[in-house]
Design a protein around this motif. Structure first.
Motif, PDB file in Angstrom:
ATOM      1  N   LEU A 228      -4.768  -6.325   7.914  1.00 13.74           N
ATOM      2  CA  LEU A 228      -4.934  -6.198   6.469  1.00 13.74           C
ATOM      3  C   LEU A 228      -4.358  -4.881   5.961  1.00 13.74           C
ATOM      4  CD1 LEU A 228      -8.511  -7.514   5.631  1.00 13.74           C
ATOM      5  CD2 LEU A 228      -6.330  -8.477   4.937  1.00 13.74           C
ATOM      6  N   ILE A 229      -4.620  -3.806   6.675  1.00 14.65           N
ATOM      7  CA  ILE A 229      -4.125  -2.496   6.265  1.00 14.65           C
ATOM      8  C   ILE A 229      -2.599  -2.449   6.351  1.00 14.65           C
ATOM      9  CG2 ILE A 229      -4.073  -0.050   6.875  1.00 14.65           C
ATOM     10  CD1 ILE A 229      -7.029  -0.382   7.718  1.00 14.65           C
TER      11      ILE A 229
ATOM     12  N   GLY B 233      -0.521  -4.956   6.264  1.00  9.41           N
ATOM     13  CA  GLY B 233       0.096  -5.908   5.349  1.00  9.41           C
ATOM     14  C   GLY B 233       0.124  -5.428   3.919  1.00  9.41           C
ATOM     15  N   ARG B 234      -0.745  -4.513   3.559  1.00  5.49           N
ATOM     16  CA  ARG B 234      -0.819  -4.029   2.171  1.00  5.49           C
ATOM     17  C   ARG B 234       0.124  -2.866   1.906  1.00  5.49           C
ATOM     18  NH1 ARG B 234      -5.463  -5.423  -1.027  1.00  5.49           N
ATOM     19  NH2 ARG B 234      -6.700  -6.921   0.104  1.00  5.49           N
ATOM     20  N   ARG B 235       0.761  -2.350   2.913  1.00 10.38           N
ATOM     21  CA  ARG B 235       1.679  -1.238   2.680  1.00 10.38           C
ATOM     22  C   ARG B 235       2.902  -1.732   1.927  1.00 10.38           C
ATOM     23  NH1 ARG B 235       2.241   2.325   8.040  1.00 10.38           N
ATOM     24  NH2 ARG B 235       3.777   0.754   8.456  1.00 10.38           N
ATOM     25  N   THR B 236       3.349  -0.924   0.987  1.00 14.93           N
ATOM     26  CA  THR B 236       4.531  -1.289   0.213  1.00 14.93           C
ATOM     27  C   THR B 236       5.777  -0.936   1.016  1.00 14.93           C
ATOM     28  OG1 THR B 236       4.538   0.846  -0.883  1.00 14.93           O
ATOM     29  CG2 THR B 236       3.367  -0.952  -1.966  1.00 14.93           C
TER      30      THR B 236
END
Length: 56
Positions: free
Chosen positions: A46-47, A49-52
Motif C-alpha cells: 500500500l505504501i 503503491g501510493r508513491r507518485t
C-alpha cells in the motif's frame, strides 16, 4: 498467502476439536505467523503503491 493462513487456521480448529493439542498448537502458530507476514506485505505494498512517479 492469506489463503495459507486460513488453511492452517482450519487445520488447527479441526485438530483442536478432535483433541490433537500438539498439532492444533503448531498449526495455529503457523497460521499466526503467515497472517502477520501477509499484513506486513500488504502494508508495504500500500505504501509503495501510493508513491507518485518522479517528474519527467
Amino acid at each position: 498467502m492469506l489463503s495459507w493462513a486460513l488453511l492452517f487456521l482450519i487445520i488447527a480448529l479441526v485438530a483442536g476439536v478432535l483433541g490433537f493439542g500438539g498439532i492444533a498448537g503448531a498449526s495455529a502458530g503457523i497460521a499466526k505467523i503467515l497472517f502477520f507476514i501477509f499484513l506486513i506485505v500488504f502494508i508495504v505494498s500500500l505504501i509503495m503503491g501510493r508513491r507518485t512517479p518522479p517528474p519527467t
